[in-house]
Design a protein around this motif. Structure first.
Motif, PDB file in Angstrom:
ATOM      1  N   ASN A   1       3.798   5.533  -5.539  1.00 43.61           N
ATOM      2  CA  ASN A   1       3.776   5.657  -7.075  1.00 43.61           C
ATOM      3  C   ASN A   1       2.719   6.142  -7.579  1.00 43.61           C
ATOM      4  O   ASN A   1       2.438   6.099  -8.864  1.00 43.61           O
ATOM      5  N   ASP A   2       1.821   7.026  -6.667  1.00 46.90           N
ATOM      6  CA  ASP A   2       0.456   7.688  -7.275  1.00 46.90           C
ATOM      7  C   ASP A   2      -0.600   6.631  -7.836  1.00 46.90           C
ATOM      8  O   ASP A   2      -1.186   7.035  -8.781  1.00 46.90           O
ATOM      9  N   LEU A   3      -0.296   5.290  -7.408  1.00 48.96           N
ATOM     10  CA  LEU A   3      -1.490   4.427  -7.905  1.00 48.96           C
ATOM     11  C   LEU A   3      -2.694   4.407  -7.254  1.00 48.96           C
ATOM     12  O   LEU A   3      -3.804   4.113  -7.678  1.00 48.96           O
ATOM     13  N   ILE A   4      -2.537   4.916  -5.927  1.00 49.47           N
ATOM     14  CA  ILE A   4      -3.747   5.291  -5.155  1.00 49.47           C
ATOM     15  C   ILE A   4      -3.428   6.786  -4.460  1.00 49.47           C
ATOM     16  O   ILE A   4      -2.391   6.800  -4.440  1.00 49.47           O
ATOM     17  N   ARG A   5      -4.751   7.237  -4.151  1.00 49.33           N
ATOM     18  CA  ARG A   5      -4.588   8.599  -3.323  1.00 49.33           C
ATOM     19  C   ARG A   5      -5.342   8.480  -1.948  1.00 49.33           C
ATOM     20  O   ARG A   5      -6.338   7.766  -1.916  1.00 49.33           O
ATOM     21  N   PRO A   6      -4.878   9.246  -1.238  1.00 43.98           N
ATOM     22  CA  PRO A   6      -5.693   9.398   0.187  1.00 43.98           C
ATOM     23  C   PRO A   6      -7.360   9.554  -0.095  1.00 43.98           C
ATOM     24  O   PRO A   6      -7.659  10.202  -0.978  1.00 43.98           O
TER      25      PRO A   6
ATOM     26  N   VAL B   1       0.809  -1.038  -0.067  1.00 43.68           N
ATOM     27  CA  VAL B   1      -0.144   0.033   0.062  1.00 43.68           C
ATOM     28  C   VAL B   1       0.911   1.227   0.036  1.00 43.68           C
ATOM     29  O   VAL B   1       0.659   2.227  -0.807  1.00 43.68           O
TER      30      VAL B   1
ATOM     31  N   ALA C   1       2.386   1.759  -3.397  1.00 40.67           N
ATOM     32  CA  ALA C   1       1.143   2.101  -4.191  1.00 40.67           C
ATOM     33  C   ALA C   1       1.004   3.807  -4.231  1.00 40.67           C
ATOM     34  O   ALA C   1       1.052   4.509  -5.264  1.00 40.67           O
ATOM     35  N   TYR C   2       1.082   4.353  -2.874  1.00 43.31           N
ATOM     36  CA  TYR C   2       0.976   5.571  -2.503  1.00 43.31           C
ATOM     37  C   TYR C   2       2.093   6.500  -3.374  1.00 43.31           C
ATOM     38  O   TYR C   2       1.959   7.358  -3.792  1.00 43.31           O
TER      39      TYR C   2
ATOM     40  N   ASP D   1      -9.006   7.091  -1.554  1.00 44.85           N
ATOM     41  CA  ASP D   1      -9.401   6.041  -2.310  1.00 44.85           C
ATOM     42  C   ASP D   1     -10.014   4.684  -1.418  1.00 44.85           C
ATOM     43  O   ASP D   1      -9.301   4.502  -0.338  1.00 44.85           O
ATOM     44  N   VAL D   2     -11.037   4.120  -1.892  1.00 42.94           N
ATOM     45  CA  VAL D   2     -11.380   2.800  -0.956  1.00 42.94           C
ATOM     46  C   VAL D   2     -10.702   1.686  -1.652  1.00 42.94           C
ATOM     47  O   VAL D   2     -10.665   1.349  -3.033  1.00 42.94           O
ATOM     48  N   LEU D   3      -9.987   1.052  -0.826  1.00 43.92           N
ATOM     49  CA  LEU D   3      -9.006  -0.125  -1.286  1.00 43.92           C
ATOM     50  C   LEU D   3     -10.131  -1.436  -1.199  1.00 43.92           C
ATOM     51  O   LEU D   3     -10.862  -1.168  -0.297  1.00 43.92           O
TER      52      LEU D   3
END
Length: 50
Positions: free
Chosen positions: A38-43, A32, A35-36, A45-47
């Motif tokens: 590398n900008d794959l998810i953002r604060p 996780v 992923a943050y 976001d629902v995982l």
């Protein structure tokens, strides 16, 4: 996650484990973080549950 992707739980577990090996992550929490970073998810976001 397996249900959402119509895969078996073992298939998902295998993919997660191989991803951890390739990224040299020691656990899923570190995946996780990667992923943050590398900008794959953002604060916010629902995982998906794994």
């Amino acid at each position: 996650m397996a249900r959402r992707l119509h895969l078996s739980p073992l298939t998902v577990k295998t993919h997660v484990n191989r991803t951890m090996i390739k990224l040299q992550a020691r656990d899923r929490a570190q995946l996780v973080v990667i992923a943050y970073q590398n900008d794959l998810i953002r604060p916010g976001d629902v995982l998906p549950e794994v």
